[in-house]
Design a protein around this motif. Structure first.
Motif, PDB file in Angstrom:
ATOM      1  N   ASN A   1      -9.679 -14.090 -13.494  1.00 23.06           N
ATOM      2  CA  ASN A   1     -11.347 -14.892 -13.776  1.00 23.06           C
ATOM      3  C   ASN A   1     -10.827 -15.738 -15.260  1.00 23.06           C
ATOM      4  O   ASN A   1     -11.521 -16.762 -14.879  1.00 23.06           O
ATOM      5  CB  ASN A   1     -12.828 -13.818 -14.260  1.00 23.06           C
ATOM      6  N   THR A   2     -10.059 -15.156 -16.274  1.00 20.02           N
ATOM      7  CA  THR A   2     -10.190 -15.501 -17.266  1.00 20.02           C
ATOM      8  C   THR A   2      -8.561 -16.985 -16.495  1.00 20.02           C
ATOM      9  O   THR A   2      -8.557 -17.890 -17.031  1.00 20.02           O
ATOM     10  CB  THR A   2      -8.968 -14.928 -18.415  1.00 20.02           C
ATOM     11  N   VAL A   3      -7.546 -16.292 -16.167  1.00 20.46           N
ATOM     12  CA  VAL A   3      -7.029 -17.431 -15.671  1.00 20.46           C
ATOM     13  C   VAL A   3      -6.999 -18.755 -14.620  1.00 20.46           C
ATOM     14  O   VAL A   3      -7.160 -19.477 -14.965  1.00 20.46           O
ATOM     15  CB  VAL A   3      -5.855 -17.206 -15.146  1.00 20.46           C
ATOM     16  N   ARG A   4      -8.747 -18.388 -13.670  1.00 17.06           N
ATOM     17  CA  ARG A   4      -9.177 -19.572 -13.112  1.00 17.06           C
ATOM     18  C   ARG A   4      -9.973 -20.261 -13.419  1.00 17.06           C
ATOM     19  O   ARG A   4     -10.048 -21.009 -13.649  1.00 17.06           O
ATOM     20  CB  ARG A   4      -9.931 -18.164 -12.136  1.00 17.06           C
ATOM     21  N   HIS A   5     -10.803 -19.507 -15.333  1.00 14.82           N
ATOM     22  CA  HIS A   5     -11.360 -20.562 -16.141  1.00 14.82           C
ATOM     23  C   HIS A   5     -10.435 -21.546 -16.348  1.00 14.82           C
ATOM     24  O   HIS A   5     -10.904 -22.684 -16.810  1.00 14.82           O
ATOM     25  CB  HIS A   5     -11.897 -19.461 -17.045  1.00 14.82           C
ATOM     26  N   LEU A   6      -9.580 -20.873 -17.093  1.00 15.80           N
ATOM     27  CA  LEU A   6      -7.906 -21.693 -18.152  1.00 15.80           C
ATOM     28  C   LEU A   6      -7.685 -22.960 -16.250  1.00 15.80           C
ATOM     29  O   LEU A   6      -7.728 -23.916 -17.026  1.00 15.80           O
ATOM     30  CB  LEU A   6      -6.906 -21.086 -18.044  1.00 15.80           C
ATOM     31  N   GLU A   7      -7.730 -22.916 -15.717  1.00 16.33           N
ATOM     32  CA  GLU A   7      -7.221 -23.908 -14.992  1.00 16.33           C
ATOM     33  C   GLU A   7      -8.177 -24.014 -14.117  1.00 16.33           C
ATOM     34  O   GLU A   7      -8.181 -25.937 -14.013  1.00 16.33           O
ATOM     35  CB  GLU A   7      -6.381 -23.152 -13.545  1.00 16.33           C
ATOM     36  N   GLN A   8      -9.148 -23.977 -13.794  1.00 17.20           N
ATOM     37  CA  GLN A   8     -10.062 -24.931 -13.475  1.00 17.20           C
ATOM     38  C   GLN A   8     -11.687 -25.375 -13.873  1.00 17.20           C
ATOM     39  O   GLN A   8     -12.008 -26.673 -14.416  1.00 17.20           O
ATOM     40  CB  GLN A   8     -11.328 -23.626 -12.206  1.00 17.20           C
ATOM     41  N   LYS A   9     -11.187 -24.812 -15.727  1.00 17.62           N
ATOM     42  CA  LYS A   9     -11.932 -25.625 -16.448  1.00 17.62           C
ATOM     43  C   LYS A   9     -11.830 -26.294 -17.493  1.00 17.62           C
ATOM     44  O   LYS A   9     -11.034 -27.213 -17.666  1.00 17.62           O
ATOM     45  CB  LYS A   9     -13.171 -25.274 -17.423  1.00 17.62           C
ATOM     46  N   ILE A  10     -10.802 -25.708 -18.336  1.00 14.96           N
ATOM     47  CA  ILE A  10      -9.747 -26.445 -19.800  1.00 14.96           C
ATOM     48  C   ILE A  10      -8.494 -26.927 -19.178  1.00 14.96           C
ATOM     49  O   ILE A  10      -8.893 -28.128 -20.180  1.00 14.96           O
ATOM     50  CB  ILE A  10      -8.677 -24.994 -20.477  1.00 14.96           C
ATOM     51  N   ARG A  11      -7.609 -26.899 -18.596  1.00 11.73           N
ATOM     52  CA  ARG A  11      -6.871 -27.850 -18.030  1.00 11.73           C
ATOM     53  C   ARG A  11      -7.092 -29.051 -17.457  1.00 11.73           C
ATOM     54  O   ARG A  11      -6.921 -30.150 -17.773  1.00 11.73           O
ATOM     55  CB  ARG A  11      -5.909 -27.212 -17.006  1.00 11.73           C
ATOM     56  N   PRO A  12      -8.321 -28.817 -16.796  1.00 12.44           N
ATOM     57  CA  PRO A  12      -8.774 -30.278 -16.323  1.00 12.44           C
ATOM     58  C   PRO A  12      -9.533 -30.956 -16.952  1.00 12.44           C
ATOM     59  O   PRO A  12      -9.403 -32.096 -16.501  1.00 12.44           O
ATOM     60  CB  PRO A  12     -10.005 -29.782 -14.677  1.00 12.44           C
ATOM     61  N   ALA A  13     -10.036 -30.362 -17.616  1.00  8.05           N
ATOM     62  CA  ALA A  13     -10.896 -30.886 -18.742  1.00  8.05           C
ATOM     63  C   ALA A  13      -9.987 -31.521 -19.695  1.00  8.05           C
ATOM     64  O   ALA A  13      -9.853 -32.884 -20.222  1.00  8.05           O
ATOM     65  CB  ALA A  13     -11.517 -30.162 -20.051  1.00  8.05           C
ATOM     66  N   GLN A  14      -8.556 -31.469 -20.058  1.00  3.74           N
ATOM     67  CA  GLN A  14      -7.622 -31.252 -20.903  1.00  3.74           C
ATOM     68  C   GLN A  14      -7.663 -33.579 -20.322  1.00  3.74           C
ATOM     69  O   GLN A  14      -7.195 -34.383 -20.715  1.00  3.74           O
ATOM     70  CB  GLN A  14      -6.425 -30.592 -21.396  1.00  3.74           C
ATOM     71  N   GLY A  15      -7.036 -32.616 -18.892  1.00  2.04           N
ATOM     72  CA  GLY A  15      -6.701 -33.916 -17.909  1.00  2.04           C
ATOM     73  C   GLY A  15      -6.897 -35.086 -17.956  1.00  2.04           C
ATOM     74  O   GLY A  15      -7.329 -36.264 -17.841  1.00  2.04           O
ATOM     75  N   ALA A  16      -8.803 -34.731 -17.725  1.00  6.33           N
ATOM     76  CA  ALA A  16      -9.688 -35.643 -17.227  1.00  6.33           C
ATOM     77  C   ALA A  16      -9.868 -36.850 -19.131  1.00  6.33           C
ATOM     78  O   ALA A  16     -10.462 -37.601 -19.363  1.00  6.33           O
ATOM     79  CB  ALA A  16     -11.179 -35.002 -17.127  1.00  6.33           C
ATOM     80  N   LEU A  17     -10.313 -36.253 -20.536  1.00  5.71           N
ATOM     81  CA  LEU A  17     -10.135 -36.634 -21.534  1.00  5.71           C
ATOM     82  C   LEU A  17      -8.342 -37.365 -22.107  1.00  5.71           C
ATOM     83  O   LEU A  17      -8.759 -38.656 -22.436  1.00  5.71           O
ATOM     84  CB  LEU A  17      -9.991 -35.384 -22.167  1.00  5.71           C
ATOM     85  N   ALA A  18      -7.406 -36.631 -21.307  1.00  6.96           N
ATOM     86  CA  ALA A  18      -6.044 -37.837 -21.545  1.00  6.96           C
ATOM     87  C   ALA A  18      -6.097 -39.121 -20.585  1.00  6.96           C
ATOM     88  O   ALA A  18      -6.087 -40.559 -21.176  1.00  6.96           O
ATOM     89  CB  ALA A  18      -5.124 -37.044 -21.086  1.00  6.96           C
TER      90      ALA A  18
ATOM     91  N   THR B   1      -7.972 -18.782 -24.840  1.00  9.14           N
ATOM     92  CA  THR B   1      -7.926 -18.364 -23.388  1.00  9.14           C
ATOM     93  C   THR B   1      -6.665 -17.561 -22.861  1.00  9.14           C
ATOM     94  O   THR B   1      -6.325 -17.007 -22.340  1.00  9.14           O
ATOM     95  CB  THR B   1      -8.884 -19.568 -23.057  1.00  9.14           C
ATOM     96  N   THR B   2      -5.570 -18.434 -23.406  1.00  7.76           N
ATOM     97  CA  THR B   2      -4.069 -18.153 -22.439  1.00  7.76           C
ATOM     98  C   THR B   2      -3.645 -16.711 -23.433  1.00  7.76           C
ATOM     99  O   THR B   2      -3.361 -15.645 -22.717  1.00  7.76           O
ATOM    100  CB  THR B   2      -3.054 -19.213 -23.441  1.00  7.76           C
ATOM    101  N   ALA B   3      -4.627 -16.455 -24.456  1.00 10.73           N
ATOM    102  CA  ALA B   3      -3.976 -15.276 -25.174  1.00 10.73           C
ATOM    103  C   ALA B   3      -4.946 -14.635 -24.601  1.00 10.73           C
ATOM    104  O   ALA B   3      -4.180 -12.994 -24.613  1.00 10.73           O
ATOM    105  CB  ALA B   3      -4.175 -15.239 -27.169  1.00 10.73           C
ATOM    106  N   ASP B   4      -5.618 -14.511 -24.303  1.00  9.85           N
ATOM    107  CA  ASP B   4      -7.494 -13.520 -23.420  1.00  9.85           C
ATOM    108  C   ASP B   4      -6.647 -12.815 -22.622  1.00  9.85           C
ATOM    109  O   ASP B   4      -5.765 -11.987 -21.420  1.00  9.85           O
ATOM    110  CB  ASP B   4      -8.274 -13.686 -23.111  1.00  9.85           C
ATOM    111  N   ALA B   5      -5.879 -14.624 -21.675  1.00 14.02           N
ATOM    112  CA  ALA B   5      -4.831 -13.793 -20.944  1.00 14.02           C
ATOM    113  C   ALA B   5      -4.220 -12.879 -20.542  1.00 14.02           C
ATOM    114  O   ALA B   5      -3.290 -12.444 -19.738  1.00 14.02           O
ATOM    115  CB  ALA B   5      -4.644 -14.843 -19.646  1.00 14.02           C
ATOM    116  N   THR B   6      -2.632 -13.443 -21.647  1.00  9.15           N
ATOM    117  CA  THR B   6      -2.107 -12.349 -21.716  1.00  9.15           C
ATOM    118  C   THR B   6      -2.367 -10.689 -22.382  1.00  9.15           C
ATOM    119  O   THR B   6      -2.002  -9.961 -22.070  1.00  9.15           O
ATOM    120  CB  THR B   6      -1.309 -13.388 -22.794  1.00  9.15           C
ATOM    121  N   ARG B   7      -2.699 -10.566 -23.263  1.00  8.91           N
ATOM    122  CA  ARG B   7      -3.496  -9.658 -23.438  1.00  8.91           C
ATOM    123  C   ARG B   7      -3.824  -8.596 -22.593  1.00  8.91           C
ATOM    124  O   ARG B   7      -3.716  -7.198 -21.913  1.00  8.91           O
ATOM    125  CB  ARG B   7      -5.356  -9.532 -24.369  1.00  8.91           C
ATOM    126  N   GLU B   8      -4.707  -9.508 -21.540  1.00  6.26           N
ATOM    127  CA  GLU B   8      -5.036  -8.860 -19.874  1.00  6.26           C
ATOM    128  C   GLU B   8      -4.625  -7.873 -19.539  1.00  6.26           C
ATOM    129  O   GLU B   8      -4.052  -7.403 -18.801  1.00  6.26           O
ATOM    130  CB  GLU B   8      -6.505  -9.994 -19.887  1.00  6.26           C
TER     131      GLU B   8
END
Length: 500
Positions: free
Chosen positions: A39-56, A171-178
């Motif tokens: 779920n954490t990885v999915r949040h990173l790939e489906q929310k944060i990364r697309p948001a960074q791309g849209a902002l760019a 989020t990446t740090a959380d994914a690494t810990r998990e």
């Protein structure tokens, strides 16, 4: 007949039951932690990364709108402005949707959206001076260009970029810990299974194989009881478990290195781009202005610099490494550092070019063209060394344009320099004169009507109403936009200077 109460369970049975319990708990815990990790990885790939791309993409559209604002009025500027507004209309709603899950991100997105909309809606349509002020963030036009104008848009975009980067990092740090927790549960599960298998094999050996071996020995009447080893399957399972642990540890180390590489990638690219485009400060009596536009991302094969020399003169350097992208940019950084160090040490252009040549790798096919110019306001002289580069433009105070011819070959690892390979020439340079250095990404750039061409640059310099360095570079960029130059084809760099 006597009845006996059942005795307490034996120690092997207790260990067997405990191992089974540990293995079962590890399996359940590993499943739950793995679900959370996914779920954490999915949040990173489906929310944060697309948001960074849209902002760019939104920032790119804002930059295009500002370029259209700074450009002269015309069909090309109108088309660029319309395209920028269309892209913003697509990306801003997408950005709001992607950041709605987090209040701080949502608030920052709303601020950026509001500042961008106010700035675009408030741009003066008829007043050219006010439009330029609104887009550059200076003068009263900034206030008319929506709230605080373009600086407010830039500030909110930077704040949202920082918040998204922090969210991605956390989020990446959380994914690494998990991921490490999943690995731990897998190791515990494997250990429990190995213990179960070992105890089971021991029980089978003790209760079945050893008695059978004793019976066989008694039947033969000639040998003591056999010491039967554990079955080969158990040994193979243990080896497989050790191999799995080794692979998991290797994967964990590699994941940690990959995470560190991703965290370092953005700042590293920004730092290299800043080195290539940095101009430093000109010496007394000299004004200089330059700009570098990379064909790909932030890294370019072009490099420029302005250096105040110890003798009171000012050195300008501009070079072009063959190709573009990461490899060309890394070589360009090395060349610029070698040139800058040599010039500050000896202030000798010929020695600086030789130092740059020694930077080239003999086993590499990359080469560079280079022009070095020195302006001395005290003597009113301009000296230059042109190593196979595009001939610089020298606009005199009366509007005539001259070209500064090459004084030596380009820098190539297969061309070993000898005495007199590169020489320096000089010419008078007084107030009102303007020097322009550029790369072939501008003169050989192509648009709908063919090649931009050197004559177009010369004509534009001759017709300049204000022959200052920053005005010349801005006019060149505006003319390139009006011409429809394909900025993605090659790096485009220009550097201009005069004396006050």
């Amino acid at each position: 007949m006597s009845l006996h109460a059942p005795g307490p369970p034996s120690l092997p049975a207790l260990v067997l039951a405990l191992s089974a319990l540990v293995a079962g708990a590890s399996a359940v815990g590993g499943y739950l932690v793995n679900e959370r990790h996914e779920n954490t990885v999915r949040h990173l790939e489906q929310k944060i990364r697309p948001a960074q791309g849209a902002l760019a993409q939104a920032r790119s559209a804002v930059g295009d709108a500002r370029s259209a604002c700074l450009a002269e009025d015309g069909a090309q500027a109108d088309a660029l402005r319309t395209d920028a507004r269309t892209r913003l209309a697509q990306r801003l709603p997408e950005l709001r949707t992607l950041t709605a899950y987090q209040p701080q991100l949502a608030a920052a997105t709303q601020d950026f959206d509001r500042a961008t909309t106010d700035w675009l809606d408030g741009l003066p349509a008829a007043d050219r001076a006010a439009a330029l002020a609104a887009c550059s963030g200076s003068g009263s036009g900034a206030a008319e260009g929506g709230a605080e104008g373009y600086p407010a848009v830039h500030r909110h975009a930077d704040r949202l970029t920082v918040l998204l980067a922090a969210e991605a990092h956390d989020t990446t740090a959380d994914a690494t810990r998990e991921g490490r927790a999943v690995l731990f549960y897998l190791l515990v599960l494997c250990g429990g299974l190995v213990v179960l298998a070992g105890l089971t094999a021991r029980q089978i050996t003790r209760r079945l194989l050893t008695p059978l071996a004793g019976i066989e020995q008694r039947l033969r009447h000639d040998a003591p009881a056999l010491d039967v080893p554990a079955p080969a399957a158990v040994s193979r399972l243990a080896h497989a478990a050790d191999a799995l642990r080794t692979r998991l540890r290797t994967a964990q180390r590699q994941a940690h290195r990959d995470h560190q590489a991703l965290a370092q990638n953005g700042p590293c690219v920004q730092g290299l781009g800043a080195i290539l485009a940095s101009r430093h400060r000109a010496g007394p009596g000299v004004r200089a202005h330059g700009d570098l536009v990379a064909a790909e991302g932030l890294l370019a094969g072009d490099y420029l610099g302005v250096i105040a020399l110890p003798d009171g003169s000012t050195a300008l350097l501009l070079g072009d490494v063959s190709g573009h992208g990461v490899e060309a940019a890394l070589l360009a950084v090395q060349l610029k550092c070698a040139l800058r160090g040599a010039l500050r040490t000896a202030a000798d252009p010929v020695a600086a070019v030789r130092a740059a040549w020694h930077t080239l790798d003999p086993d590499d096919e990359h080469f560079t063209t280079l022009v070095l110019a020195r302006i001395d306001p005290r003597t009113g002289r301009l000296s230059w060394l042109n190593a196979g580069h595009e001939q610089p433009f020298l606009r005199r105070a009366d509007g005539t344009v001259e070209r500064l011819a090459p004084t030596g070959p380009l820098l190539h690892p297969l061309i070993e320099p000898g005495p007199g390979t590169w020489t320096e020439r000089s010419t008078p340079f007084r107030p009102g004169d303007l020097l322009l250095l550029c790369t072939d990404g501008l003169t050989e750039g192509r648009g709908p009507d063919g090649e931009f061409g050197e004559q177009r640059v010369a004509d534009l310099l001759a017709a300049l109403p204000e022959s200052t360095p920053d005005a010349a570079v801005r006019a060149l960029h505006a003319e390139a936009d009006r011409f429809g130059l394909d900025w993605r084809r090659d790096d485009v760099t220009a550097l201009a200077a005069d004396v006050s």
